[in-house]
Design an enzyme around this catalytic site. Sequence first.
Site, PDB file in Angstrom:
ATOM      1  N   ASP A   1     -10.699   3.201   3.930  1.00 53.54           N
ATOM      2  CA  ASP A   1     -10.903   1.756   3.784  1.00 53.54           C
ATOM      3  C   ASP A   1     -12.378   1.406   4.053  1.00 53.54           C
ATOM      4  O   ASP A   1     -12.778   0.256   3.935  1.00 53.54           O
ATOM      5  CB  ASP A   1      -9.989   1.017   4.776  1.00 53.54           C
ATOM      6  CG  ASP A   1      -9.665  -0.410   4.339  1.00 53.54           C
ATOM      7  OD1 ASP A   1      -9.808  -0.713   3.143  1.00 53.54           O
ATOM      8  OD2 ASP A   1      -9.279  -1.221   5.207  1.00 53.54           O
TER       9      ASP A   1
ATOM     10  N   GLN B   1      -4.545  -1.767   9.501  1.00 51.13           N
ATOM     11  CA  GLN B   1      -4.438  -3.060   8.836  1.00 51.13           C
ATOM     12  C   GLN B   1      -5.141  -4.148   9.650  1.00 51.13           C
ATOM     13  O   GLN B   1      -4.847  -4.341  10.827  1.00 51.13           O
ATOM     14  CB  GLN B   1      -2.956  -3.419   8.609  1.00 51.13           C
ATOM     15  CG  GLN B   1      -2.743  -4.717   7.866  1.00 51.13           C
ATOM     16  CD  GLN B   1      -3.318  -4.701   6.447  1.00 51.13           C
ATOM     17  OE1 GLN B   1      -3.132  -3.758   5.689  1.00 51.13           O
ATOM     18  NE2 GLN B   1      -4.056  -5.743   6.081  1.00 51.13           N
TER      19      GLN B   1
ATOM     20  N   LYS C   1       0.840  -1.201   0.000  1.00 52.27           N
ATOM     21  CA  LYS C   1       0.000   0.000   0.000  1.00 52.27           C
ATOM     22  C   LYS C   1       0.875   1.251   0.000  1.00 52.27           C
ATOM     23  O   LYS C   1       0.609   2.218  -0.720  1.00 52.27           O
ATOM     24  CB  LYS C   1      -0.965  -0.036   1.196  1.00 52.27           C
ATOM     25  CG  LYS C   1      -2.059  -1.092   0.989  1.00 52.27           C
ATOM     26  CD  LYS C   1      -2.808  -1.482   2.251  1.00 52.27           C
ATOM     27  CE  LYS C   1      -3.759  -2.644   1.953  1.00 52.27           C
ATOM     28  NZ  LYS C   1      -4.393  -3.230   3.131  1.00 52.27           N
TER      29      LYS C   1
END
Length: 282
Positions: free
Chosen positions: A122, A99, A55
């Site tokens: 996200d 994450q 990422k």
Amino acid sequence: MANPLILDGEALSKKIYEDLIARVSAIVARTARTPALATILVGDNPASVTYVKMKGRRCRNVGMDSRKIELPGAAATADVIAAIEACNRDPDVHGILLQHPVPKQVDERACFNAIDFRKDVDGVTYLSYARTAMNEMLLGCATPLGIMNLLDHYNIPLEGREAVVVGRSPILGKPMAAMLLNRNATVTVCHSKTRDLPEVVRRADIVVGAVGKPKFIKGDWIKEGAVVVDAGYNPGNVGDVDLEAAAPRSSAYTPVPGGVGPMCIATLIAQTVQAAEAALRV
Ligand code: NAP
């Protein structure tokens, strides 16, 4: 079916990145500020370490900044929330990614919900999910939104079609179902208590595998001509669908690797650029 269409997420993600390079340079030119994604990694799970690195690299490739925040595996929920809140306050951070998964002692849901919704690139907060469910999406959950973008790119019709989503996790199955419903598919969501799963999957015009079990969805569950989306990503580059058997029956399918995975990251980066454009009023 002869020659099913390959829904090539790798190729589409390259196009998305090309477009993002132009958008990022326009932001920099107009505001003298660089869009930035903060990634928060708790512990050293090897797969998570790799995802976070990928990422960060993708951010830099389109001219964005990436800020890596690493917390020890023994971190408490309060430590993670403190790191998130620091990113929330920082005007030079436009997107925040925690994450998944975090170590067991950390309350992942509380941490996700601590993310400022304007930086939730996200799409993991309650608010982002609720907005998606209400068909008022601002920032969507990255993996299902990446799947929707891939289906749209290949003009896969959704309206009125039977969609079966296998899996109901908060970051994949549930928002996937909501997005398909918003597009007027008739959606069934399956889970570990679903009875006679093969028969339910056999009804589907569109199947999304989001189970986390290698080759769990068998080829003979797939109706001839169905569209198969394999969101699974298991060790050894294996998805949740037995693609060898399923792909020849499908009219279109996502390969593993190179289908959903690249779209998920491209969508995360694209939403960070979108969040930066909104924050910087570009
Ligand atoms: P998860 O949180 O473990 O959820 C798995 C879901 O599958 C649960 O809803 C579970 O049902 C359901 N399930 C388990 N066993 C089942 C069975 N026997 N029959 C029917 N349903 C069953 O997993 P996740 O985070 O959603 O991830 C799913 C997969 O997607 C994994 O392979 C993951 O690696 C992959 N993934 C890929 C990306 C990407 O970018 N490519 C991103 C995220 C996830 P219950 O709710 O009843 O337990």
